[in-house]
Write an enzyme that holds these catalytic residues in place. Structure first.
Site: not given
Ligand code: NAD
Ligand code: UFG
Length: 340
Positions: A125, A149, A153
């Site tokens: 991302s 979050y 990643k």
């Protein structure tokens, strides 16, 4: 014909990618625990692709279950979409995010190694750029994260870099998505968020369809032309095509080690420009109020996409008008998503 295992293949990006892979001549197997998707997606995909699609209902943290998939099928490459993705929820439930996203990825890598399947495309991302120092964002920029979050990643990218460095037979691409928007032209698959959407586009379409009263625009006092944040929106079909191009690159033996690649349109649109584009698509005003800034938002984010163009021979093809029109078409046909 190469076979691609698509974990999380029933989700928003996964489902569109499955269709694109089939269109490009790949065989596809889905593994999904349906924790954030509907089983209905499988039959819709079968209808749209006009063929049977093999799927397993499986949490990828279940190592034995994953082994069975690799035993039963000859898999050439894997795309891992399986993970949780809600930023706010990750702040409230960090362990749930670290457990699902990190452990899921590690277990999958262990089983891939066991079966000597070493071609992987990972859903990363633009969030791994943290707070950008310069725009447009380029793959070799500094990395960072501003929430759990994003840290999952970032950590996974580090794990993948270490793995590729330890054994040069791994071929790994981390695709750094910018903001996916739109839906398949059929309006039969699309984004189906649980509860009140956190993201801009599904919030707007739910206002348009009458499920929500009005949009809150988070801040109009940023240093941008209209004061609202700027993002790089990419049509979901273009994003899907970026995965097929990555798989094509890996199975042709061109991939070596680890590559991170941006997938965006390379253009920035402000929140108010997106509202205006949806108003055109919907044919009526989208009621909105200006609210305070949302914590953690970056004022401007858009990608440089030269690397994807060069390495993958990929280019985005859809306009912002098409993205909004397709997104609205899906919402209008399915006001309650897959629950309809
Ligand atoms: P999604 O929630 O629609 O799809 C994820 C799918 O994975 C769902 O079908 C869910 O049921 C499944 N899943 C979750 N945990 C699983 C597990 N342990 N085992 C098996 N299946 C599991 O999300 P999406 O928007 O399609 O995103 C796919 C991936 O792309 C995610 O990893 C997400 O973090 C990443 N990503 C998404 C965006 C975005 O804006 N949508 C942006 C950047 C990155
Ligand atoms: N916004 C509003 N009102 C809303 C929702 C969003 O004004 O109700 C604004 C936000 O403040 C932001 C812009 O719309 O300025 C886009 O917000 P989104 O939540 O749709 O998307 P983000 O860019 O914040 O984040 C998304 C994904 C992340 C991912 C990131 C980069 O949610 O998971 O893109 O790919 F990491």
């Amino acid at each position: 014909m190469e076979t691609v295992l698509v974990t999380g293949g029933a989700g928003y990006i996964g489902s569109h990618t499955v269709l694109d892979l089939i269109k490009k001549g790949f065989d596809v197997i889905i593994a999904d625990d349906f924790s954030n998707s509907s089983k209905k997606v499988i039959s819709i995909l079968e209808k749209l692709a006009d063929r049977k699609i093999k799927y397993y209902e499986l949490d990828i943290r279940n190592k034995e279950g994953l082994r069975e998939i690799f035993k039963e099928n000859k898999i050439d490459a894997v795309i891992n979409f399986a993970g949780y993705k809600a930023v706010g929820e990750s702040v409230e439930k960090p362990l749930m995010y670290y457990d699902n996203n990190l452990i899921g990825m590690i277990v999958l890598l262990e089983v891939m190694e066991e079966f000597s399947v070493k071609k992987l495309v990972f859903s990363s991302s633009a969030t791994v750029y943290g707070i950008p120092k310069a725009i447009p964002l380029v793959e070799d920029n500094d990395m960072g994260a501003t929430n759990p979050y994003g840290r999952t990643k970032l950590m996974i990218e580090h794990i993948l870099v270490d793995l590729a460095a330890s054994d040069n037979s791994w071929e790994i691409i981390a695709l750094r998505y910018f903001n996916p928007l739109g839906a398949h032209e059929s309006g039969e698959i699309g984004e189906d968020p649980n509860g009140i959407p956190n993201n801009l586009a599904p919030y707007i379409t739910q206002v348009a369809v009458g499920k929500l009263e009005k949009l809150s625009v988070f801040g109009d006092d940023y240093d941008t032309p209209d004061g609202t944040c700027i993002r790089d929106f990419i049509h979901i079909n273009d994003l899907a095509a970026g995965h097929s191009a990555s798989i094509k690159y890996l199975v042709s033996g061109k991939g070596k080690g680890f590559e991170a690649i941006n997938l965006g349109s390379g253009k920035g649109y402000s929140v108010l420009e997106i509202v205006a584009n949806f108003e055109k698509a919907v044919g009526k005003k989208i009621p909105y109020v200006i609210a305070g800034r949302r914590a953690g938002d970056i004022p401007v984010s858009y990608a440089r996409i030269d690397k994807a163009k060069k390495l993958l021979n990929w280019e985005p093809t859809y306009t912002i008008e098409q993205m909004c029109a397709n997104s609205w078409n899906w919402q209008k046909k399915n006001p309650n998503g897959y629950k309809d």
